[in-house]
Design a protein around this motif. Structure first.
Motif, PDB file in Angstrom:
ATOM      1  N   LEU A  26       1.021  -1.206   0.029  1.00  0.00           N
ATOM      2  CA  LEU A  26       0.006  -0.022   0.048  1.00  0.00           C
ATOM      3  C   LEU A  26       0.869   1.393   0.190  1.00  0.00           C
ATOM      4  N   LEU A  27       0.901   1.966  -1.138  1.00  0.00           N
ATOM      5  CA  LEU A  27       1.740   2.999  -1.361  1.00  0.00           C
ATOM      6  C   LEU A  27       0.815   4.364  -1.453  1.00  0.00           C
ATOM      7  N   GLY A  28       1.037   5.156  -0.276  1.00  0.00           N
ATOM      8  CA  GLY A  28       0.137   6.497  -0.467  1.00  0.00           C
ATOM      9  C   GLY A  28       0.876   7.549  -1.131  1.00  0.00           C
ATOM     10  N   ILE A  29       0.055   8.486  -1.830  1.00  0.00           N
ATOM     11  CA  ILE A  29       0.785   9.551  -2.565  1.00  0.00           C
ATOM     12  C   ILE A  29       0.351  10.820  -1.908  1.00  0.00           C
ATOM     13  N   ASP A  30       1.534  11.456  -1.449  1.00  0.00           N
ATOM     14  CA  ASP A  30       1.557  12.676  -0.660  1.00  0.00           C
ATOM     15  C   ASP A  30       2.751  13.370  -0.819  1.00  0.00           C
ATOM     16  N   ASN A  31       2.852  14.798  -0.799  1.00  0.00           N
ATOM     17  CA  ASN A  31       4.086  15.547  -0.532  1.00  0.00           C
ATOM     18  C   ASN A  31       4.493  15.743   0.813  1.00  0.00           C
ATOM     19  N   LEU A  32       5.056  14.485   1.362  1.00  0.00           N
ATOM     20  CA  LEU A  32       5.467  14.421   2.494  1.00  0.00           C
ATOM     21  C   LEU A  32       6.948  14.481   2.749  1.00  0.00           C
ATOM     22  N   PRO A  33       7.563  14.820   3.791  1.00  0.00           N
ATOM     23  CA  PRO A  33       9.272  14.580   4.028  1.00  0.00           C
ATOM     24  C   PRO A  33       9.360  13.119   3.663  1.00  0.00           C
ATOM     25  N   GLY A  34      10.396  12.719   2.995  1.00  0.00           N
ATOM     26  CA  GLY A  34      10.773  11.434   3.081  1.00  0.00           C
ATOM     27  C   GLY A  34      10.017  10.708   1.909  1.00  0.00           C
ATOM     28  N   SER A  35       9.044  11.203   1.285  1.00  0.00           N
ATOM     29  CA  SER A  35       8.470  10.618   0.282  1.00  0.00           C
ATOM     30  C   SER A  35       9.538  10.219  -1.061  1.00  0.00           C
ATOM     31  N   ALA A  36       9.208   8.947  -1.588  1.00  0.00           N
ATOM     32  CA  ALA A  36      10.171   8.659  -2.655  1.00  0.00           C
ATOM     33  C   ALA A  36       9.712   9.409  -3.922  1.00  0.00           C
ATOM     34  N   HIS A  37      10.497   9.571  -5.016  1.00  0.00           N
ATOM     35  CA  HIS A  37       9.983  10.315  -6.192  1.00  0.00           C
ATOM     36  C   HIS A  37       9.231   8.957  -7.284  1.00  0.00           C
ATOM     37  N   LEU A  38       8.278   9.406  -7.722  1.00  0.00           N
ATOM     38  CA  LEU A  38       7.547   8.412  -8.507  1.00  0.00           C
ATOM     39  C   LEU A  38       8.393   8.204 -10.022  1.00  0.00           C
ATOM     40  N   GLU A  39       9.066   9.336 -10.138  1.00  0.00           N
ATOM     41  CA  GLU A  39      10.023   9.342 -11.370  1.00  0.00           C
ATOM     42  C   GLU A  39      11.287   8.359 -11.373  1.00  0.00           C
ATOM     43  N   THR A  40      11.658   8.243 -10.211  1.00  0.00           N
ATOM     44  CA  THR A  40      12.648   7.375  -9.806  1.00  0.00           C
ATOM     45  C   THR A  40      12.944   6.122  -9.187  1.00  0.00           C
ATOM     46  N   MET A  41      11.630   5.900  -8.395  1.00  0.00           N
ATOM     47  CA  MET A  41      11.496   4.845  -7.675  1.00  0.00           C
ATOM     48  C   MET A  41      11.269   3.591  -8.396  1.00  0.00           C
ATOM     49  N   GLU A  42      11.364   2.290  -8.105  1.00  0.00           N
ATOM     50  CA  GLU A  42      10.992   1.233  -8.741  1.00  0.00           C
ATOM     51  C   GLU A  42       9.685   0.676  -8.143  1.00  0.00           C
ATOM     52  N   LEU A  43       8.712   0.751  -8.861  1.00  0.00           N
ATOM     53  CA  LEU A  43       7.405   0.463  -8.303  1.00  0.00           C
ATOM     54  C   LEU A  43       7.205  -0.976  -8.255  1.00  0.00           C
ATOM     55  N   PRO A  44       6.444  -1.510  -6.990  1.00  0.00           N
ATOM     56  CA  PRO A  44       6.340  -2.835  -6.869  1.00  0.00           C
ATOM     57  C   PRO A  44       5.449  -3.228  -8.000  1.00  0.00           C
ATOM     58  N   ARG A  45       5.057  -4.592  -8.331  1.00  0.00           N
ATOM     59  CA  ARG A  45       4.322  -5.107  -9.306  1.00  0.00           C
ATOM     60  C   ARG A  45       2.770  -5.227  -8.838  1.00  0.00           C
ATOM     61  N   ARG A  46       2.924  -5.708  -7.547  1.00  0.00           N
ATOM     62  CA  ARG A  46       1.542  -5.921  -6.633  1.00  0.00           C
ATOM     63  C   ARG A  46       1.685  -4.759  -5.781  1.00  0.00           C
ATOM     64  N   VAL A  47       0.679  -3.718  -6.160  1.00  0.00           N
ATOM     65  CA  VAL A  47       0.543  -2.507  -5.415  1.00  0.00           C
ATOM     66  C   VAL A  47      -0.585  -1.771  -5.223  1.00  0.00           C
ATOM     67  N   CYS A  48      -0.893  -1.089  -4.468  1.00  0.00           N
ATOM     68  CA  CYS A  48      -2.248  -0.323  -4.392  1.00  0.00           C
ATOM     69  C   CYS A  48      -1.590   1.008  -4.031  1.00  0.00           C
ATOM     70  N   PHE A  49      -2.144   1.998  -4.857  1.00  0.00           N
ATOM     71  CA  PHE A  49      -1.979   3.596  -4.999  1.00  0.00           C
ATOM     72  C   PHE A  49      -3.207   4.253  -4.246  1.00  0.00           C
ATOM     73  N   LEU A  50      -2.733   4.511  -2.750  1.00  0.00           N
ATOM     74  CA  LEU A  50      -4.012   5.301  -2.210  1.00  0.00           C
ATOM     75  C   LEU A  50      -3.756   6.859  -2.157  1.00  0.00           C
ATOM     76  N   PHE A  51      -4.977   7.350  -2.542  1.00  0.00           N
ATOM     77  CA  PHE A  51      -4.975   8.897  -2.519  1.00  0.00           C
ATOM     78  C   PHE A  51      -5.935   9.422  -1.754  1.00  0.00           C
ATOM     79  N   GLY A  52      -5.394  10.583  -1.170  1.00  0.00           N
ATOM     80  CA  GLY A  52      -6.419  11.182  -0.304  1.00  0.00           C
ATOM     81  C   GLY A  52      -7.353  12.134  -0.580  1.00  0.00           C
ATOM     82  N   GLN A  53      -8.098  12.800  -0.052  1.00  0.00           N
ATOM     83  CA  GLN A  53      -9.082  13.948  -0.434  1.00  0.00           C
ATOM     84  C   GLN A  53      -8.465  14.860  -1.243  1.00  0.00           C
ATOM     85  N   GLU A  54      -9.464  15.595  -2.101  1.00  0.00           N
ATOM     86  CA  GLU A  54      -8.565  16.852  -2.721  1.00  0.00           C
ATOM     87  C   GLU A  54      -8.386  17.945  -1.680  1.00  0.00           C
ATOM     88  N   GLY A  55      -7.256  18.429  -1.671  1.00  0.00           N
ATOM     89  CA  GLY A  55      -6.957  19.664  -0.654  1.00  0.00           C
ATOM     90  C   GLY A  55      -6.148  19.036   0.629  1.00  0.00           C
TER      91      GLY A  55
END
Length: 215
Positions: free
Chosen positions: A132-161
């Protein structure tokens, strides 16, 4: 109207009807005006879902639903386009379906009362746990552009805002962010979901055959 929107789909089947359990007699008789690819013209809803189930990808998408976010429907539509395994609604069971444009009929959508229940479900799936990988601009978050995505993964998104809730952050196996270079602090949640899903497609989807639709 000479410049109006062209009529979608196809009219009634011409000639002898084809044989097979996947054909829908009502569509053959009346025409198929649904927004589906040509492969599925005149197929029944159940037959389309069954065929999609044989080819679904290994990624899931989840979004928190505490404010009846209008982005949820758009995320479901994009998940259908990229053939996600499942879409998960976390929080309120009712969600705004307008943006889905009926694609939720073809996409498995599952509800969870909170992010902890989602994590428990994903970690116990057959075939091994789904990260379970969350997307948020948090300190320590990996960069999507350079990270190796797991094949079995769930992207979790929060509410707008507000982004991911505190409970969601606690149960995520990690977080990542999408690189931005302008003045805004964040991008639209449905746009971020599309970027993340396409990142998985670029890494793992089989583009060699005819399974990738061209429109």
């Amino acid at each position: 109207m000479p410049h109006g929107q062209p009529e979608v789909g196809v009219g009634p089947w011409e000639g002898p009807w084809p044989e097979g359990a996947h054909w829908d007699p009502d569509l053959l008789r009346d025409g198929d005006r649904r927004n589906v690819v040509d492969r599925y013209r005149y197929w029944s809803l159940e037959a389309i879902v069954a065929d999609l189930d044989t080819r679904r990808h290994d990624f899931h998408v989840a979004i928190e639903n505490w404010q009846h976010d209008f982005n949820i429907g758009t995320i479901v539509r994009t998940a259908n386009a990229f053939l996600a395994a499942e879409v998960h609604i976390v929080g309120n069971r009712r969600w705004n379906r307008r943006g889905a444009m009926v694609t939720d009929r073809y996409q498995h959508v599952r509800h969870h009362p909170d992010a902890a229940a989602l994590a428990t479900y994903l970690h116990g799936l057959d075939g091994g746990p789904v990260r379970l990988l969350g997307i948020d601009n948090l300190p320590g978050s990996a960069h999507l552009e350079t990270m190796e995505l797991p094949r079995r993964v769930c992207f979790l998104f929060g509410q707008e805002g507000p982004g991911l809730s505190a409970g969601a952050r606690e149960v995520c196996d990690g977080t990542f962010s999408i690189a931005q270079f302008g003045s805004t602090r964040s991008i639209n949640a449905s746009a971020a979901a599309a970027v993340a899903m396409h990142g998985w497609i670029r890494a793992y989807a089989d583009l060699s055959g005819d399974d990738a639709w061209r429109g």
